[in-house]
Design an enzyme around this catalytic site. Structure first.
Site, mmCIF file in Angstrom:
data_model
loop_
_atom_site.group_PDB
_atom_site.id
_atom_site.type_symbol
_atom_site.label_atom_id
_atom_site.label_comp_id
_atom_site.label_asym_id
_atom_site.label_seq_id
_atom_site.Cartn_x
_atom_site.Cartn_y
_atom_site.Cartn_z
ATOM 1 C CE LYS A 157 -5.167 -9.127 5.006
ATOM 2 N NZ LYS A 157 -4.728 -8.668 3.495
ATOM 3 C CG ASP A 201 -5.424 -5.492 1.386
ATOM 4 O OD1 ASP A 201 -4.645 -4.830 1.745
ATOM 5 O OD2 ASP A 201 -5.810 -6.779 1.536
HETATM 6 P P1 NDP Z 1 -3.070 -16.340 -0.578
HETATM 7 O O1 NDP Z 1 -2.156 -17.268 0.289
HETATM 8 O O2 NDP Z 1 -4.457 -16.242 -0.027
HETATM 9 O O3 NDP Z 1 -3.124 -16.604 -1.949
HETATM 10 C C1 NDP Z 1 -1.987 -17.105 -2.512
HETATM 11 C C2 NDP Z 1 -2.245 -17.139 -4.133
HETATM 12 O O4 NDP Z 1 -0.978 -17.598 -4.874
HETATM 13 C C3 NDP Z 1 -3.104 -18.112 -4.522
HETATM 14 O O5 NDP Z 1 -3.868 -17.784 -5.686
HETATM 15 C C4 NDP Z 1 -2.318 -19.417 -4.986
HETATM 16 O O6 NDP Z 1 -2.722 -20.231 -6.039
HETATM 17 C C5 NDP Z 1 -0.940 -18.705 -5.662
HETATM 18 N N1 NDP Z 1 -0.096 -19.491 -5.586
HETATM 19 C C6 NDP Z 1 0.927 -19.694 -4.476
HETATM 20 N N2 NDP Z 1 2.175 -20.384 -4.682
HETATM 21 C C7 NDP Z 1 1.988 -20.310 -6.275
HETATM 22 C C8 NDP Z 1 2.912 -21.213 -7.134
HETATM 23 N N3 NDP Z 1 3.881 -21.598 -7.046
HETATM 24 N N4 NDP Z 1 2.723 -20.849 -8.774
HETATM 25 C C9 NDP Z 1 1.360 -20.200 -8.935
HETATM 26 N N5 NDP Z 1 0.473 -19.719 -7.956
HETATM 27 C C10 NDP Z 1 0.760 -20.069 -6.672
HETATM 28 O O7 NDP Z 1 -2.335 -14.799 -0.456
HETATM 29 P P2 NDP Z 1 -2.837 -13.423 -0.477
HETATM 30 O O8 NDP Z 1 -3.773 -13.484 -1.440
HETATM 31 O O9 NDP Z 1 -2.912 -12.864 0.967
HETATM 32 O O10 NDP Z 1 -1.138 -12.730 -1.221
HETATM 33 C C11 NDP Z 1 -0.916 -13.053 -2.171
HETATM 34 C C12 NDP Z 1 0.374 -12.235 -2.614
HETATM 35 O O11 NDP Z 1 -0.047 -10.722 -2.691
HETATM 36 C C13 NDP Z 1 1.397 -12.260 -1.727
HETATM 37 O O12 NDP Z 1 2.536 -12.257 -2.356
HETATM 38 C C14 NDP Z 1 1.459 -11.170 -0.707
HETATM 39 O O13 NDP Z 1 2.492 -10.668 -0.292
HETATM 40 C C15 NDP Z 1 0.820 -9.982 -1.758
HETATM 41 N N6 NDP Z 1 0.208 -8.919 -0.993
HETATM 42 C C16 NDP Z 1 0.468 -7.687 -1.086
HETATM 43 C C17 NDP Z 1 -0.106 -6.514 -0.648
HETATM 44 C C18 NDP Z 1 0.299 -5.067 -0.770
HETATM 45 O O14 NDP Z 1 -0.049 -4.384 -0.109
HETATM 46 N N7 NDP Z 1 1.368 -4.903 -1.464
HETATM 47 C C19 NDP Z 1 -1.357 -6.923 0.140
HETATM 48 C C20 NDP Z 1 -1.794 -8.090 0.356
HETATM 49 C C21 NDP Z 1 -0.940 -9.205 -0.226
HETATM 50 P P3 NDP Z 1 -3.649 -21.690 -5.494
HETATM 51 O O15 NDP Z 1 -5.177 -21.085 -4.985
HETATM 52 O O16 NDP Z 1 -3.465 -22.520 -6.529
HETATM 53 O O17 NDP Z 1 -2.979 -22.059 -4.242
#
Ligand code: NDP
Length: 321
Positions: free
Chosen positions: A99, A136
């Site tokens: 992306k 999104d």
């Molecule tokens: P990214 O990898 O860019 O971001 C992940 C986020 O999750 C970060 O804020 C990260 O925090 C946090 N995170 C990961 N593991 C943990 C944990 N164990 N405890 C707390 N926080 C955690 O992913 P995306 O932003 O692309 O996606 C995020 C979610 O949204 C996913 O589950 C994805 O499937 C969903 N999604 C759904 C969509 C839909 O259409 N329904 C569209 C896009 C995404 P840190 O910065 O500290 O690592």
């Protein structure tokens, strides 16, 4: 990775194609695809092909439109985009890890996508121009309206996460006039970079917190019409904990989880048992897809067949897990 034989039968919605498949590409119709790595979890082909099937019942022009999925790794993106364009694909969806990387390859970028700093929808124009959009935030806005009747204008929102999806959500919330936005993340680094990138107007309040240190005044400042959105990936594994504690939350609030598989995460279960209205991320998935399809086709897109196809394939996956 082995390439799929494209001679003879057209690959179905469940086929995982690879860049080598483009070398033998012989489908004469209008092609769309999602690119990502990994891509096996994506149900975009089922959703888009369901809508296109319905659209073709009313407009024969859509009879030869098909949507595919391709496993494309990071280093392959640039070369692949040139191949898709040359083969006459109408457009692409991009998911992890493409992306942000795709931005460099675009001839034009929509203002919301530029603000988010990521694209999930590409359009190949006839003059060879490649345009980028991000649907999104619009998909989420539509989902919140449909699920909760939640208007972003004047809304008070707690957003959990600071990754790509949170960035798209926060940008949309502010563009559409939310009044108060709290952003909570696990780590401070990504959160600070998100806060820095946002552009609230002077009436909008944006504040941040760490998930393991929720400020006591956070809940005090919120009334019953507050929305909490989970945009972290915590919840994707069934045994995952909730990123937020709802035990002190005012009754009447709303909780939206961008995760849709599993259908009920610990976050949603806790919210529901504490009296909040809840919804998972299937509605966001469908509405962001519908918005992409609208950009490619220029036509109204029916979401009912998209929901039905998504539910069918997710149910199948639960039954075969
Ligand atoms: P990214 O990898 O860019 O971001 C992940 C986020 O999750 C970060 O804020 C990260 O925090 C946090 N995170 C990961 N593991 C943990 C944990 N164990 N405890 C707390 N926080 C955690 O992913 P995306 O932003 O692309 O996606 C995020 C979610 O949204 C996913 O589950 C994805 O499937 C969903 N999604 C759904 C969509 C839909 O259409 N329904 C569209 C896009 C995404 P840190 O910065 O500290 O690592």
């Amino acid at each position: 990775m082995n390439s799929t034989k494209l001679t003879g039968k057209l690959p179905g919605s469940d086929a995982i194609l690879v860049p080598e498949d483009l070398r033998n590409w012989s489908f004469p119709g209008s092609c769309l695809a999602v690119l990502g790595h990994p891509i096996g979890h994506s149900i975009s082909p089922q959703i888009h092909n369901a809508a296109l099937g319905e659209m073709s019942r009313h407009n024969v022009d859509f009879r030869d439109w098909r949507y595919f999925r391709f496993d494309v790794s990071s280093g392959q993106l640039k070369e692949c985009l040139a191949m898709f364009s040359k083969l006459g694909f109408r457009g692409l969806n991009l998911t992890i890890p493409h992306k942000v990387e795709a931005l460099e390859a675009l001839d034009w970028i929509d203002s919301e996508a530029a603000e988010i700093g990521a694209v999930n929808t590409l359009v190949f124009r006839e003059n060879g121009r490649c345009e980028g959009y991000n649907t999104d935030g619009q998909g989420l806005e539509r989902a919140l309206k449909e699920n909760f009747g939640f208007p972003l204008r004047g809304g008070k929102i707690i957003l959990l996460g600071a990754g790509g999806a949170a960035r798209a959500a926060a940008t949309r919330f502010l563009r559409e006039g939310c009044s108060e936005l709290w952003i909570g993340n696990r780590s401070s680094e990504r959160m600070e970079s998100l806060i820095k990138a946002l552009a609230p107007n002077k009436e909008q309040k944006v504040q941040s917190f760490l998930l393991d240190n929720v400020p006591p005044n956070l809940l005090l400042s919120f009334g019953p019409s507050t929305l909490v959105v989970n945009a972290t990936s915590l919840g994707l594994a069934r045994e995952d904990d909730s990123p937020f504690d709802f035990s002190q939350f005012p009754e009447g609030g709303m909780a939206y989880d961008m995760i849709y598989n599993p259908a009920e995460t610990t976050f949603l279960r806790n919210a529901r048992t504490n009296g909040l209205q809840v919804s998972n991320g299937l509605s966001m998935l469908v509405h962001q897809a519908a918005r992409s399809l609208r950009i490619w086709t220029g036509s109204e897109v029916p979401v009912e067949p998209m929901f039905a196809a998504a539910k069918e394939v997710l149910e199948e996956r639960v039954n075969t897990a």
